[in-house]
Design an enzyme around this catalytic site. Sequence first.
Site, PDB file in Angstrom:
ATOM      1  N   GLU A 146      -2.756  -8.976   3.431  1.00 31.64           N
ATOM      2  CA  GLU A 146      -3.153  -9.451   4.767  1.00 31.64           C
ATOM      3  C   GLU A 146      -4.652  -9.328   5.000  1.00 31.64           C
ATOM      4  O   GLU A 146      -5.163  -9.803   6.010  1.00 31.64           O
ATOM      5  CB  GLU A 146      -2.361  -8.687   5.838  1.00 31.64           C
ATOM      6  CG  GLU A 146      -2.824  -7.275   6.160  1.00 31.64           C
ATOM      7  CD  GLU A 146      -2.382  -6.201   5.158  1.00 31.64           C
ATOM      8  OE1 GLU A 146      -1.865  -6.559   4.074  1.00 31.64           O
ATOM      9  OE2 GLU A 146      -2.573  -5.010   5.457  1.00 31.64           O
ATOM     10  N   HIS A 182      -3.968  -4.982  -0.098  1.00 29.68           N
ATOM     11  CA  HIS A 182      -3.533  -5.501   1.204  1.00 29.68           C
ATOM     12  C   HIS A 182      -3.605  -7.027   1.197  1.00 29.68           C
ATOM     13  O   HIS A 182      -4.683  -7.584   1.386  1.00 29.68           O
ATOM     14  CB  HIS A 182      -4.438  -4.949   2.307  1.00 29.68           C
ATOM     15  CG  HIS A 182      -4.203  -3.508   2.579  1.00 29.68           C
ATOM     16  ND1 HIS A 182      -3.272  -3.066   3.482  1.00 29.68           N
ATOM     17  CD2 HIS A 182      -4.753  -2.404   2.049  1.00 29.68           C
ATOM     18  CE1 HIS A 182      -3.259  -1.742   3.505  1.00 29.68           C
ATOM     19  NE2 HIS A 182      -4.152  -1.314   2.635  1.00 29.68           N
ATOM     20  N   CYS A 195       0.839  -1.208   0.000  1.00 31.86           N
ATOM     21  CA  CYS A 195       0.000   0.000   0.000  1.00 31.86           C
ATOM     22  C   CYS A 195       0.872   1.256   0.000  1.00 31.86           C
ATOM     23  O   CYS A 195       1.628   1.470  -0.932  1.00 31.86           O
ATOM     24  CB  CYS A 195      -0.994  -0.046   1.167  1.00 31.86           C
ATOM     25  SG  CYS A 195      -2.350   1.123   0.976  1.00 31.86           S
TER      26      CYS A 195
END
Lengths: 215, 258
Positions: free
Chosen positions: A199, A197, A85
């Site tokens: 995650e 992202h 990001c």
Amino acid sequence: MSKSTSAKVTIIDYGAGNLLNVQRAFEHQGAQTEIATTPEQVEQAERLVFPGVGAFPEAMQQLKTQNLVEAIQIAAEQKPFLGICLGMQMMLEESEEFGTTEGLKLLPGKVRKLPETSVSGEVMTIPHMGWAQIRPNKTAWQSSLLASVPEANAFYFVHSYFAEVANEADQLAVFDFGGHAITAAVQQDNRMGCQFHPEKSGEMGLKLIEAFLKV
Amino acid sequence: MIRLIPRLDIKSSHLIKGVKLEGLRKIGNPNEYARRYYEQGADELLYMDAVASLYGRNNLTEIIKETVKSVFIPITVGGGIRSVADAREILRSGADKVAINTAAVQRPDLINEMAKTFGEQCVVLSVEAIKQADGKWLAFTDNGREHTGLDVVEWVTQAVERGAGEILLTSVDHEGGRKGYDLDLVRAVTSAVNVPVIASGGMGEAMHGVDAVKAGADAIAMADILHYDRDTVGGIRQVCLDNGLEVRPPQAILEAAS
């Protein structure tokens, strides 16, 4: 259940956003994680993850305050390096977020505001938040971080700015934003970055993390 | 892409479900349900502390910390968040977005403060709407019990100007009724603001979600249709696809390692 890779990952902490979710996702994939706040820790790292949420100028300022800029630049020459990001955006030369700010200059290109209108003139919602499908640009995925990502995919994005890379060969993947092809991932040798992202992108995001641990 | 968002209302560490946000019934351990919905391919999760505003604080931090160990999608948390400090604690527990209602009504500047501190994408305005005899909707708090006197459309418009990045729009009248979302409400709000709107309240079958999206919703929240196993996230996704909605492709939802 955690995977049994024993890769060590150093996550750079410069106070920009919540590192814990990134750390948990890497640990879930079996990595040993370390949080680095000093240049010495960055120098000793095996592989580096550079996350970030927030504004570019403050983040760069914080890197300078912690004396991390040069250490990151040197480490990114040889070690596997993944920007996420804002972390990916900071790999570029400069950003136009709140005036012009110099970046880490690991990749040629600039960070610019997302286009405010679609190619057909409709107003776009910014920040861009949600899931988007990514597709290869000119570069083949086979030998990249995205090798295991199938054509039908989606990753989770939250951002208002994007990476306009200077060399098309560095632009690994793009997504569609109102008809504009916007950078979703970059790679140049051992330096990788994703605008989305991993995650927060479900099992497909975890696969990408796993791929980075094997680089 | 349209997002499918399981909504988990929580009361003292139990997943609960009511009708019109009242008559709450215990269903089970929220973490087990969260993991199940993650495995089914939920695009996001929504945790609401159902009784937080009674006590003036959110009690979900322990549940969030547990959930994020095995759930890798965005999580929005609401209920009882009264200040930037409260929001920070929730975000530090692992949440990605914070939903506010009562505190924003009492002090609208909180929306500005949160947007400035965490970014607009982090701030979700939660609205509990009840339709009035004149065809308009008024905003309520405390699970539809407390009247605010605010017109829903005017309130969301103001909140977005102040920095709310998303609207969680719950129809109290339709909540728990299984008869579909309040589509007029969805139309009224989505045509007034340019931020994503999550329709909530009334999902009885998958087609209700399709109807809400066609009325303008960007995301659909769903509760008892999932909690009572009347359908799965995957089943609902397939119906969305069959009806031409753009959702995360089923092939993109890989099986989670157990």
